[in-house]
Design an enzyme around this catalytic site. Sequence first.
Site, PDB file in Angstrom:
ATOM      1  N   ALA A  13       0.915  -1.183  -0.058  1.00 29.79           N
ATOM      2  CA  ALA A  13      -0.103   0.187  -0.098  1.00 29.79           C
ATOM      3  C   ALA A  13       0.963   1.445   0.081  1.00 29.79           C
ATOM      4  CB  ALA A  13      -0.800  -0.133   1.211  1.00 29.79           C
ATOM      5  N   GLY A  14       2.132   1.247  -0.191  1.00 28.81           N
ATOM      6  CA  GLY A  14       3.238   2.385  -0.003  1.00 28.81           C
ATOM      7  C   GLY A  14       3.307   2.784  -1.486  1.00 28.81           C
ATOM      8  N   ASP A 159      20.001   2.639  -8.887  1.00 26.26           N
ATOM      9  CA  ASP A 159      21.345   3.267  -8.932  1.00 26.26           C
ATOM     10  C   ASP A 159      22.035   3.039 -10.502  1.00 26.26           C
ATOM     11  OD1 ASP A 159      21.490   3.814  -6.100  1.00 26.26           O
ATOM     12  OD2 ASP A 159      21.449   1.728  -6.109  1.00 26.26           O
ATOM     13  N   ARG A 162      19.963   5.055 -12.949  1.00 24.75           N
ATOM     14  CA  ARG A 162      20.504   6.597 -12.745  1.00 24.75           C
ATOM     15  C   ARG A 162      21.711   6.698 -13.266  1.00 24.75           C
ATOM     16  NH1 ARG A 162      18.864   6.582  -6.361  1.00 24.75           N
ATOM     17  NH2 ARG A 162      16.778   7.389  -6.409  1.00 24.75           N
ATOM     18  N   HIS A 187      23.739  -0.118  -1.588  1.00 21.45           N
ATOM     19  CA  HIS A 187      22.768   0.932  -1.911  1.00 21.45           C
ATOM     20  C   HIS A 187      22.728   1.929  -0.936  1.00 21.45           C
ATOM     21  CE1 HIS A 187      19.453   3.020  -3.356  1.00 21.45           C
ATOM     22  NE2 HIS A 187      18.707   3.022  -2.193  1.00 21.45           N
TER      23      HIS A 187
HETATM   24  P1  NAX Z   1       6.149   3.959   1.998  1.00 24.82           P
HETATM   25  O1  NAX Z   1       6.407   4.413   3.366  1.00 24.82           O
HETATM   26  O2  NAX Z   1       5.580   4.653   1.095  1.00 24.82           O
HETATM   27  O3  NAX Z   1       5.423   2.361   1.902  1.00 24.82           O
HETATM   28  C1  NAX Z   1       6.108   1.340   2.513  1.00 24.82           C
HETATM   29  C2  NAX Z   1       4.799   0.625   2.891  1.00 24.82           C
HETATM   30  O4  NAX Z   1       5.351  -0.603   3.836  1.00 24.82           O
HETATM   31  C3  NAX Z   1       3.996   0.980   4.003  1.00 24.82           C
HETATM   32  O5  NAX Z   1       2.577   1.054   3.411  1.00 24.82           O
HETATM   33  C4  NAX Z   1       3.938   0.426   5.204  1.00 24.82           C
HETATM   34  O6  NAX Z   1       2.729   0.267   5.717  1.00 24.82           O
HETATM   35  C5  NAX Z   1       4.370  -0.952   4.684  1.00 24.82           C
HETATM   36  N1  NAX Z   1       5.031  -1.856   5.850  1.00 24.82           N
HETATM   37  C6  NAX Z   1       5.809  -1.429   6.992  1.00 24.82           C
HETATM   38  N2  NAX Z   1       6.292  -2.274   7.671  1.00 24.82           N
HETATM   39  C7  NAX Z   1       5.896  -3.542   6.824  1.00 24.82           C
HETATM   40  C8  NAX Z   1       5.975  -5.049   7.058  1.00 24.82           C
HETATM   41  N3  NAX Z   1       6.405  -5.511   8.129  1.00 24.82           N
HETATM   42  N4  NAX Z   1       5.245  -5.644   6.383  1.00 24.82           N
HETATM   43  C9  NAX Z   1       4.605  -5.190   5.222  1.00 24.82           C
HETATM   44  N5  NAX Z   1       4.325  -3.986   4.931  1.00 24.82           N
HETATM   45  C10 NAX Z   1       5.109  -3.091   5.761  1.00 24.82           C
HETATM   46  O7  NAX Z   1       7.631   3.517   1.413  1.00 24.82           O
HETATM   47  P2  NAX Z   1       8.113   3.498  -0.251  1.00 24.82           P
HETATM   48  O8  NAX Z   1       8.347   4.876  -0.516  1.00 24.82           O
HETATM   49  O9  NAX Z   1       7.260   2.630  -0.866  1.00 24.82           O
HETATM   50  O10 NAX Z   1       9.312   2.955   0.103  1.00 24.82           O
HETATM   51  C11 NAX Z   1       9.650   1.534   0.778  1.00 24.82           C
HETATM   52  C12 NAX Z   1      11.058   1.157   0.754  1.00 24.82           C
HETATM   53  O11 NAX Z   1      12.045   1.417  -0.379  1.00 24.82           O
HETATM   54  C13 NAX Z   1      11.618   2.224   1.675  1.00 24.82           C
HETATM   55  O12 NAX Z   1      12.490   1.677   2.817  1.00 24.82           O
HETATM   56  C14 NAX Z   1      12.615   3.133   0.866  1.00 24.82           C
HETATM   57  O13 NAX Z   1      13.916   3.448   1.725  1.00 24.82           O
HETATM   58  C15 NAX Z   1      13.220   1.852  -0.101  1.00 24.82           C
HETATM   59  N6  NAX Z   1      13.685   2.396  -1.274  1.00 24.82           N
HETATM   60  C16 NAX Z   1      14.704   1.656  -1.806  1.00 24.82           C
HETATM   61  C17 NAX Z   1      15.630   2.135  -3.026  1.00 24.82           C
HETATM   62  C18 NAX Z   1      16.489   1.000  -3.589  1.00 24.82           C
HETATM   63  O14 NAX Z   1      16.980   1.595  -4.641  1.00 24.82           O
HETATM   64  N7  NAX Z   1      16.716   0.183  -2.882  1.00 24.82           N
HETATM   65  C19 NAX Z   1      14.945   3.260  -3.731  1.00 24.82           C
HETATM   66  C20 NAX Z   1      13.716   3.527  -3.328  1.00 24.82           C
HETATM   67  C21 NAX Z   1      13.404   3.452  -2.062  1.00 24.82           C
HETATM   68  O15 NAX Z   1      13.909   4.654  -1.095  1.00 24.82           O
END
Ligand code: NAX
Length: 327
Positions: A13-14, A159, A162, A187
């Site tokens: 849902a994120g 990355d 990008r 990362h």
């Molecule tokens: P959001 O905060 O919009 O969405 C995260 C979702 O995860 C929320 O809906 C939350 O309820 C849910 N969640 C939390 N704990 C959970 C669990 N135990 N089980 C299931 N769902 C859970 O974040 P969003 O922008 O979608 O980013 C998600 C993650 O991706 C973050 O950790 C972010 O740092 C990471 N990223 C990683 C990147 C990469 O290149 N590896 C780049 C993009 C992003 O920043």
Amino acid sequence: TKQPVRVAVTGAAGQIGYSLLFRIASGDMLGKDQPVILQLLEITPALKALQGVVMELRDCAFPLLADIVTSDDPMVAFKDADYALLVGAMPRKAGMERGDLLGANGGIFKPQGEALNAVASRDVKVLVVGNPANTNALIAQQNAPDLDAKQFTAMVRLDHNRAISQLAEKTGKPVSSIKNLTIWGNHSSTQYPDLSQATVDGQPALDQVDRDWYEQQYISTVAKRGAAIIEARGLSSAASAASAAIDHMRDWALGTPEGEWVSMGIPSDGSYGIPEGLIYGFPVTCKNGKYEIVQGLPVSDFSRGKMDATAQELTEERDEVRKLGLV
Ligand code: NAX
């Protein structure tokens, strides 16, 4: 017609989920002939929002979307999963130390690793997107002893993409003319976007840009791009992160083009002197659902220093999660 495969997505849902699910369901990840069953995991308070996303998914009437399962229980969401994209994570909050962040994420990725171990397909391919992605992948992997360590990967593809786009902009050439650059390591800001083997239109990239620009600007622009997006958009990268996750899984499942490589965070086998077991960004080729590290690339002193620095950071993260009893 093919049998549907099961694709689990956490944090569904994120922000990233909101782009990612529609791309998976439309066939961008596994092919336009591969039906999918989405198995979506969220925390309990987000299940209502998730229902809204499910309504929209249904409203798209995607021909390839065979079914949708939602749950707040990883044992349900990961049941028989062929692919698992672990996106949900605990974000870093102001004043949080690295140990706090790793501990909070351990609370998510340890039980998820255990659940994958218990109920996922024995061939499940796992991609960790949620940060700190490399070490979260290590935690999940170490808690899934019955699965092959190589089934756990972390995303450095954003990355990588990008890095392609920045080089394309600098050289004025299309992104499709750029091949074989590598994101080594974590990362994080220590990642090493390496142009030493990259080509633009078949010619060495480093003959077409100035060495100073590469060392002084390019590397940090790529590494700090996430922060620049937050600054501009007020939110972190989402659609581009989802797109990179699609690229990572598609290439792993369906293969990389002949003579080209991509970057994936994978368990080190000791190649290039990187400590065994770290989940580290390497140049890889993929074929028949398996990846292989590209071997034998020359490593300059400049590269060696960068590759070791990012390995050092990952070693410290591993030591930290060991101390916390997570691996
Ligand atoms: P959001 O905060 O919009 O969405 C995260 C979702 O995860 C929320 O809906 C939350 O309820 C849910 N969640 C939390 N704990 C959970 C669990 N135990 N089980 C299931 N769902 C859970 O974040 P969003 O922008 O979608 O980013 C998600 C993650 O991706 C973050 O950790 C972010 O740092 C990471 N990223 C990683 C990147 C990469 O290149 N590896 C780049 C993009 C992003 O920043």
